[in-house]
Design an enzyme around this catalytic site. Structure first.
Site, PDB file in Angstrom:
ATOM      1  N   LYS A 154      18.707  -9.902  51.519  1.00 20.52           N
ATOM      2  CA  LYS A 154      18.220  -8.885  52.477  1.00 20.52           C
ATOM      3  C   LYS A 154      17.194  -9.527  53.421  1.00 20.52           C
ATOM      4  CE  LYS A 154      17.331  -3.864  52.539  1.00 20.52           C
ATOM      5  NZ  LYS A 154      18.364  -3.527  53.516  1.00 20.52           N
TER       6      LYS A 154
HETATM    7  C1  PLP Z   1      23.388  -4.904  55.156  1.00 16.77           C
HETATM    8  C2  PLP Z   1      23.210  -3.783  54.199  1.00 16.77           C
HETATM    9  N1  PLP Z   1      24.223  -3.450  53.381  1.00 16.77           N
HETATM   10  C3  PLP Z   1      24.112  -2.452  52.500  1.00 16.77           C
HETATM   11  C4  PLP Z   1      22.971  -1.688  52.399  1.00 16.77           C
HETATM   12  C5  PLP Z   1      22.878  -0.608  51.380  1.00 16.77           C
HETATM   13  O1  PLP Z   1      22.215  -1.079  50.249  1.00 16.77           O
HETATM   14  P1  PLP Z   1      21.329  -0.122  49.334  1.00 16.77           P
HETATM   15  O2  PLP Z   1      22.234   0.895  48.802  1.00 16.77           O
HETATM   16  O3  PLP Z   1      20.814  -1.017  48.274  1.00 16.77           O
HETATM   17  O4  PLP Z   1      20.291   0.455  50.200  1.00 16.77           O
HETATM   18  C6  PLP Z   1      21.884  -2.006  53.226  1.00 16.77           C
HETATM   19  C7  PLP Z   1      20.600  -1.309  53.182  1.00 16.77           C
HETATM   20  O5  PLP Z   1      20.299  -0.268  52.944  1.00 16.77           O
HETATM   21  C8  PLP Z   1      22.017  -3.062  54.147  1.00 16.77           C
HETATM   22  O6  PLP Z   1      21.005  -3.368  54.981  1.00 16.77           O
END
Ligand code: PLP
Length: 303
Positions: A154
């Site tokens: 992230k």
């Molecule tokens: C690139 C990306 N994919 C997927 C998600 C979803 O992940 P999560 O359910 O852990 O928030 C996020 C953020 O929320 C993201 O930034």
């Protein structure tokens, strides 16, 4: 009331939480972050942070991948987050953004645990995307691969990839973009995971498809399998499977569950929210609002 920010190991007024334009974090995009939601209960008397422990643990993993350092243990950061919400009098739905970044003002991109800084802010937030079905496209931009910039981390810099895809999608009249891996399989949306439904089965690409190890995605898989008896399979998903899916939706902390109406102008089903998506959405909403006692351990009370 001026917003309170956690920055440099203390709670401070927002005005005091500043970094230099020389910061490596700004110049090179060196950092990683989390996005967490808190939900008000139906009676308006409590706010619960959804899967706080999972989020802080993932943030610690992200920092470890990038050779940055969180300013406390995951449990200390979790406590800081709850205290931050109290200090900001957050009594409704809220979004929390912790960020760990390279706060050196020297030239040259270098990841260094010793100059890492942790900041956390929060804001009231309702829906990020519409609760109504949206039109999406497959992006001409590929998802950045694990061995270039790991989505698992992230990393702030990786969101240039998301932002390019999102800009293109919006310029072309879509609400959101789905990115493919370099070998042409479905990876994820700009800030959401992708799930499809075919013949009653819920399907999503594995977290090794250059996407984030998603907390909403994992939670929905658990709810589908354990609470709703919806069969689930994790496997690579081809681009054109998106066109012939019975249902599709995006999911994530921001997006929650956002149904997809069409992909590249191919309408899915009747173009309305499908039965599996609806069941999952309703159950997810019940869980986050604290109406499902069996899932109470996913929620951290603020008040
Ligand atoms: C690139 C990306 N994919 C997927 C998600 C979803 O992940 P999560 O359910 O852990 O928030 C996020 C953020 O929320 C993201 O930034």
């Amino acid at each position: 009331m001026e917003s309170v920010i956690y920055f440099n190991h203390a709670f401070r007024p927002e005005q005091e939480a500043t970094i230099s334009v020389r910061s490596r974090a700004l110049n090179y995009g060196l950092g990683c972050f989390a996005g967490i939601r808190g939900y008000q209960t139906d009676d308006g008397r409590q706010v619960h942070v959804f899967r706080l422990d999972r989020h802080v643990r993932r943030l610690e993993h992200s920092a470890r991948i990038l050779r940055l350092r969180l300013s406390g243990s995951p449990s200390e950061i979790a406590e800081v987050i709850v205290e931050l919400l109290r200090r900001n009098e957050m009594r409704g739905d809220v979004y929390i953004r912790p960020i760990v970044f390279a706060n050196s003002n020297e030239l040259s991109p270098l990841l260094d645990p010793d100059t890492s800084e942790t900041a956390i802010f929060c804001l009231p937030m309702g829906r990020y995307l519409s609760a109504e079905p949206i039109d999406v496209c497959v992006s001409s931009w590929c998802r950045v691969r694990e061995n270039a910039i790991p989505a698992r981390a992230k990393a702030t810099g990786a969101y240039l990839n998301s932002a390019l895809a999102r800009r293109e999608a919006m310029d072309d009249g879509y609400t959101e973009a789905i990115l493919l891996t370099e070998d042409g399989h479905v990876s994820e949306g700009s800030a959401e995971h992708v799930m499809i439904v075919r013949d009653g089965q819920l399907i999503s690409p594995p977290s090794t498809a250059d996407n984030l190890d998603g907390i909403t995605r994992q939670s929905l898989i658990t709810l589908a399998r354990e609470d709703l008896d919806i069969p689930f399979v994790e496997r690579p998903v081809g681009r054109t499977e998106l066109y012939v899916a019975d249902e599709a939706f995006l999911c994530g902390t921001g997006a929650e569950i956002t149904p997809v109406r069409s992909v590249d102008r191919r309408q899915l089903g009747d173009g309305v929210i499908g039965p599996v998506t609806r069941r999952l959405s309703e159950h997810f909403e019940a869980v986050v609002r604290g109406r499902v006692p069996e899932r109470a351990d996913w929620l951290t009370p603020v008040w």
